[in-house]
Design an enzyme around this catalytic site. Structure first.
Site, short mmCIF file in Angstrom:
data_model
loop_
_atom_site.label_atom_id
_atom_site.label_comp_id
_atom_site.label_asym_id
_atom_site.label_seq_id
_atom_site.Cartn_x
_atom_site.Cartn_y
_atom_site.Cartn_z
N HIS A 1 3.74 1.34 -1.81
CA HIS A 1 2.49 1.22 -2.99
C HIS A 1 3.64 2.24 -3.94
O HIS A 1 3.93 3.55 -3.29
CB HIS A 1 1.11 1.67 -3.24
CG HIS A 1 0.66 0.94 -2.12
ND1 HIS A 1 0.37 -0.61 -2.54
CD2 HIS A 1 -0.66 0.53 -1.20
CE1 HIS A 1 -0.48 -1.13 -1.90
NE2 HIS A 1 -0.61 -0.37 -0.89
N ARG B 1 5.19 -6.48 -2.04
CA ARG B 1 5.46 -6.67 -1.18
C ARG B 1 6.86 -7.14 -1.10
O ARG B 1 7.87 -7.53 -1.45
CB ARG B 1 5.01 -8.40 -0.94
CG ARG B 1 3.45 -8.82 -1.07
CD ARG B 1 2.86 -9.48 -0.55
NE ARG B 1 1.44 -10.31 -1.65
CZ ARG B 1 1.93 -10.83 -2.34
NH1 ARG B 1 2.60 -11.68 -3.33
NH2 ARG B 1 -0.08 -11.21 -2.48
N GLU C 1 -4.07 6.03 -0.64
CA GLU C 1 -5.30 4.89 -0.35
C GLU C 1 -5.08 5.44 1.24
O GLU C 1 -4.35 6.64 2.29
CB GLU C 1 -5.01 3.86 0.60
CG GLU C 1 -3.98 3.23 1.10
CD GLU C 1 -3.67 1.47 0.68
OE1 GLU C 1 -3.98 1.31 -0.02
OE2 GLU C 1 -3.05 1.19 1.67
N HIS D 1 3.73 0.43 4.81
CA HIS D 1 2.35 -0.02 5.96
C HIS D 1 2.44 -1.95 5.73
O HIS D 1 2.52 -2.37 5.07
CB HIS D 1 1.52 1.02 5.64
CG HIS D 1 0.98 0.77 3.82
ND1 HIS D 1 1.94 0.70 3.06
CD2 HIS D 1 -0.30 -0.52 3.75
CE1 HIS D 1 0.94 0.36 1.54
NE2 HIS D 1 -0.22 -0.56 2.29
#
Length: 356
Positions: free
Chosen positions: A99, A194, A116, A174
């Site tokens: 991200h 992605r 996150e 991740h």
């Protein structure tokens, strides 16, 4: 008058989902369910109130009307609601992804960046996550691996079990492995790049798109030796309650509450509190209002409420937007903890921005 708010979940049917959120009290629609957006104010998913006099109102309309009375001064810097809370059923592996931070996301996507954290609710024996790259992998190493379709050789894997928690800052490669159910607390954003998707095809037989060019611009190649695991830092314990700080950064703080009895909390009229019930049941009381909370439910406490009470036998994840100096360092140092000990035990505080 505002009160503790509950919301209808927003379900997402991505290809890697399953039916396992039913274990946590969710009444699922037919088919695969990958995510339950529990608290969201985003164009891709909007929470709708399901209790009290504001039943049927969107979170967006509530914030437009009540503003800081809901989000507080510490949450007001973000347009709308600053966080997005999900439950995730990784019945199959998620893509390897990354991200962007706020600066990149705003410039390229018109959205927030995405920091996150994950709290593992359930995991099959031997369950694994992708957590960064192997130590020593450089940008040129990774670019070569992408060209040669051997990205998996570069990935750092960790074993996880129920009760583990993981901080995932923007820029960290991740992926969630299969057989894992988790709670995710993140910035209000839906930007994902992605990098690798195991050559899977969607329901129409198509490969899902990758975002290699943008991903290469945001991956933190200095994060190969990122620390794991963290202990968290317990700051209150009695016969009836234990409270522990798990993750803290400028976007959110996440604490673990284990309650058997009663506890009083205070928003100080500065910040909202959001609770995810991960086990047990109880109620949240404010003046003459009583709102039940059970496993798999999320409740939002508006900032204007001030003092409220939690009663029952239950385990909760609490999240809010912190003032790091006052809510983390100041509070814990007053209790006798040293600053280095705080940074060592709470995930997120020692993260350094990439210097690629």
């Amino acid at each position: 008058m505002l009160y503790p708010l509950k919301f209808h979940p927003v379900y997402k049917d991505y290809i890697w989902g399953g039916r396992n959120l039913s274990k946590f009290g969710k009444q699922l629609p037919e088919g695969k369910v990958a995510e339950s957006w529990e608290l969201a104010c985003h164009p891709d998913g909007m929470s709708v109130v399901r209790n009290g006099i504001y039943e049927g109102r969107t979170l967006k309309s509530m914030i437009e009307e009540f503003g800081g009375d809901i989000v507080g001064e510490l949450g007001a810097e973000s347009a709308g609601f600053p966080l997005l809370i999900k439950l995730i059923d990784a019945n199959d592996r998620l893509s390897v992804q990354v991200h962007p931070d706020d600066e990149f996301a705003k410039a390229h996507e018109g959205d927030n960046g995405k920091n996150e954290m994950w709290y593992i609710l359930d995991a099959k024996p031997g369950a694994k996550l992708v957590y960064g790259l192997k130590k020593g992998i450089t940008k040129s190493d990774f670019e070569k691996a992408v060209r040669e379709n051997r990205i998996e050789d570069c990935l750092n894997y960790i074993n996880v079990k129920a009760g583990d928690f993981i901080n995932i800052p923007a820029g960290l490669i991740h992926a969630i492995g299969d057989g894992i159910i988790l709670a995710e607390i993140q910035q209000s954003s839906n930007v994902t790049y992605r990098v690798y998707d195991y050559n899977r095809r969607d329901a129409h037989g198509n490969l899902r798109p990758l975002h290699i060019e943008k991903a290469m611009q945001v991956i933190n190649f200095n994060a190969g030796d990122i620390k794991y695991p963290y202990e968290g830092l317990e700051y209150k314990r009695s016969d009836n309650v234990s409270l522990k700080v798990l993750v803290a950064n400028k976007h959110f703080c996440v604490e673990l509450y284990k309650i058997s009895g009663n506890i009083t909390q205070e928003t100080n009229f500065r910040k909202f509190h959001a609770y995810i019930c991960i086990a047990g049941s109880g109620e949240i009381g404010y003046q003459n209002e009583r709102v039940s909370i059970g496993q798999g439910e999320t409740v939002l406490i508006p900032a204007c409420i001030g003092e409220y009470r939690i009663k029952g036998k239950l385990t909760l994840l609490k999240t809010y937007v912190p003032d790091l100096d006052a809510d983390i360092y100041g509070k814990l140092m007053e209790m006798g903890y040293k600053k280095e000990e705080i940074k060592e035990k709470i995930a997120g505080l020692d993260w350094q921005k990439p210097n690629n």
